[in-house]
Design a protein around this motif. Sequence first.
Motif, PDB file in Angstrom:
ATOM      1  N   PRO A  72       0.822  -1.226   0.000  1.00 17.11           N
ATOM      2  CA  PRO A  72       0.000   0.000   0.000  1.00 17.11           C
ATOM      3  C   PRO A  72       0.853   1.271   0.000  1.00 17.11           C
ATOM      4  O   PRO A  72       0.519   2.238  -0.690  1.00 17.11           O
ATOM      5  N   ASP A  73       1.945   1.286   0.741  1.00 18.80           N
ATOM      6  CA  ASP A  73       2.822   2.465   0.750  1.00 18.80           C
ATOM      7  C   ASP A  73       3.454   2.704  -0.615  1.00 18.80           C
ATOM      8  O   ASP A  73       3.590   3.853  -1.045  1.00 18.80           O
ATOM      9  N   GLN A  74       3.843   1.649  -1.294  1.00 22.81           N
ATOM     10  CA  GLN A  74       4.430   1.792  -2.632  1.00 22.81           C
ATOM     11  C   GLN A  74       3.389   2.282  -3.633  1.00 22.81           C
ATOM     12  O   GLN A  74       3.691   3.106  -4.492  1.00 22.81           O
ATOM     13  N   ILE A  75       2.169   1.772  -3.514  1.00 21.02           N
ATOM     14  CA  ILE A  75       1.092   2.215  -4.400  1.00 21.02           C
ATOM     15  C   ILE A  75       0.825   3.698  -4.181  1.00 21.02           C
ATOM     16  O   ILE A  75       0.723   4.474  -5.146  1.00 21.02           O
ATOM     17  N   ALA A  76       0.727   4.113  -2.913  1.00 22.50           N
ATOM     18  CA  ALA A  76       0.484   5.527  -2.614  1.00 22.50           C
ATOM     19  C   ALA A  76       1.607   6.394  -3.165  1.00 22.50           C
ATOM     20  O   ALA A  76       1.348   7.432  -3.780  1.00 22.50           O
ATOM     21  N   ARG A 111       3.576   5.786  -5.695  1.00 19.40           N
ATOM     22  CA  ARG A 111       3.477   5.804  -7.156  1.00 19.40           C
ATOM     23  C   ARG A 111       2.359   6.737  -7.609  1.00 19.40           C
ATOM     24  O   ARG A 111       2.522   7.546  -8.529  1.00 19.40           O
ATOM     25  N   ILE A 112       1.205   6.636  -6.951  1.00 21.59           N
ATOM     26  CA  ILE A 112       0.077   7.497  -7.313  1.00 21.59           C
ATOM     27  C   ILE A 112       0.439   8.966  -7.109  1.00 21.59           C
ATOM     28  O   ILE A 112       0.113   9.820  -7.943  1.00 21.59           O
ATOM     29  N   ILE A 113       1.124   9.271  -6.027  1.00 21.44           N
ATOM     30  CA  ILE A 113       1.544  10.646  -5.762  1.00 21.44           C
ATOM     31  C   ILE A 113       2.493  11.131  -6.849  1.00 21.44           C
ATOM     32  O   ILE A 113       2.336  12.237  -7.376  1.00 21.44           O
ATOM     33  N   ARG A 114       3.477  10.308  -7.222  1.00 21.34           N
ATOM     34  CA  ARG A 114       4.412  10.689  -8.296  1.00 21.34           C
ATOM     35  C   ARG A 114       3.668  10.914  -9.604  1.00 21.34           C
ATOM     36  O   ARG A 114       3.902  11.904 -10.307  1.00 21.34           O
ATOM     37  N   GLU A 115       2.770  10.000  -9.943  1.00 24.33           N
ATOM     38  CA  GLU A 115       2.030  10.101 -11.195  1.00 24.33           C
ATOM     39  C   GLU A 115       1.091  11.307 -11.185  1.00 24.33           C
ATOM     40  O   GLU A 115       0.950  12.003 -12.203  1.00 24.33           O
ATOM     41  N   THR A 116       0.472  11.575 -10.054  1.00 22.02           N
ATOM     42  CA  THR A 116      -0.417  12.726  -9.947  1.00 22.02           C
ATOM     43  C   THR A 116       0.358  14.017 -10.148  1.00 22.02           C
ATOM     44  O   THR A 116      -0.087  14.924 -10.862  1.00 22.02           O
ATOM     45  N   ARG A 117       1.532  14.090  -9.541  1.00 19.99           N
ATOM     46  CA  ARG A 117       2.345  15.297  -9.711  1.00 19.99           C
ATOM     47  C   ARG A 117       2.748  15.479 -11.169  1.00 19.99           C
ATOM     48  O   ARG A 117       2.693  16.590 -11.714  1.00 19.99           O
ATOM     49  N   ALA A 118       3.138  14.398 -11.824  1.00 20.48           N
ATOM     50  CA  ALA A 118       3.537  14.492 -13.227  1.00 20.48           C
ATOM     51  C   ALA A 118       2.371  14.949 -14.102  1.00 20.48           C
ATOM     52  O   ALA A 118       2.537  15.808 -14.968  1.00 20.48           O
ATOM     53  N   VAL A 119       1.203  14.394 -13.867  1.00 23.05           N
ATOM     54  CA  VAL A 119       0.027  14.781 -14.648  1.00 23.05           C
ATOM     55  C   VAL A 119      -0.364  16.222 -14.338  1.00 23.05           C
ATOM     56  O   VAL A 119      -0.633  17.013 -15.245  1.00 23.05           O
TER      57      VAL A 119
END
Length: 88
Positions: free
Chosen positions: A7-11, A13-21
């Motif tokens: 779950p920590d890795q998923i969060a 990744r989502i944070i990194r991807e959200t920032r990029a988008v």
Amino acid sequence: MTNAETPDQIAARIIRETRAVASSLPFDERANLLREVTKAVRDAVKFDATLGGAPKGAEWEKDGLASVGNAAEEYYFAALKEKQSRQE
């Protein structure tokens, strides 16, 4: 055997991807992204079975997320209004 993300890795990744988008979106679409992410978290707490863990119970967490969700909604509509005023 799979290498499932924690779950920590998923969060993370989502944070990194959200920032990029978010960095590639216009301001009104960033406001909508914030609105949708906030809604997804709020809906998970509101409708999905949880294991608990909120400091003062589920209602406390729902109330806190409602405040965040309301702020995201207000920001989204302010962004739409600003976009409209720029087009006039």
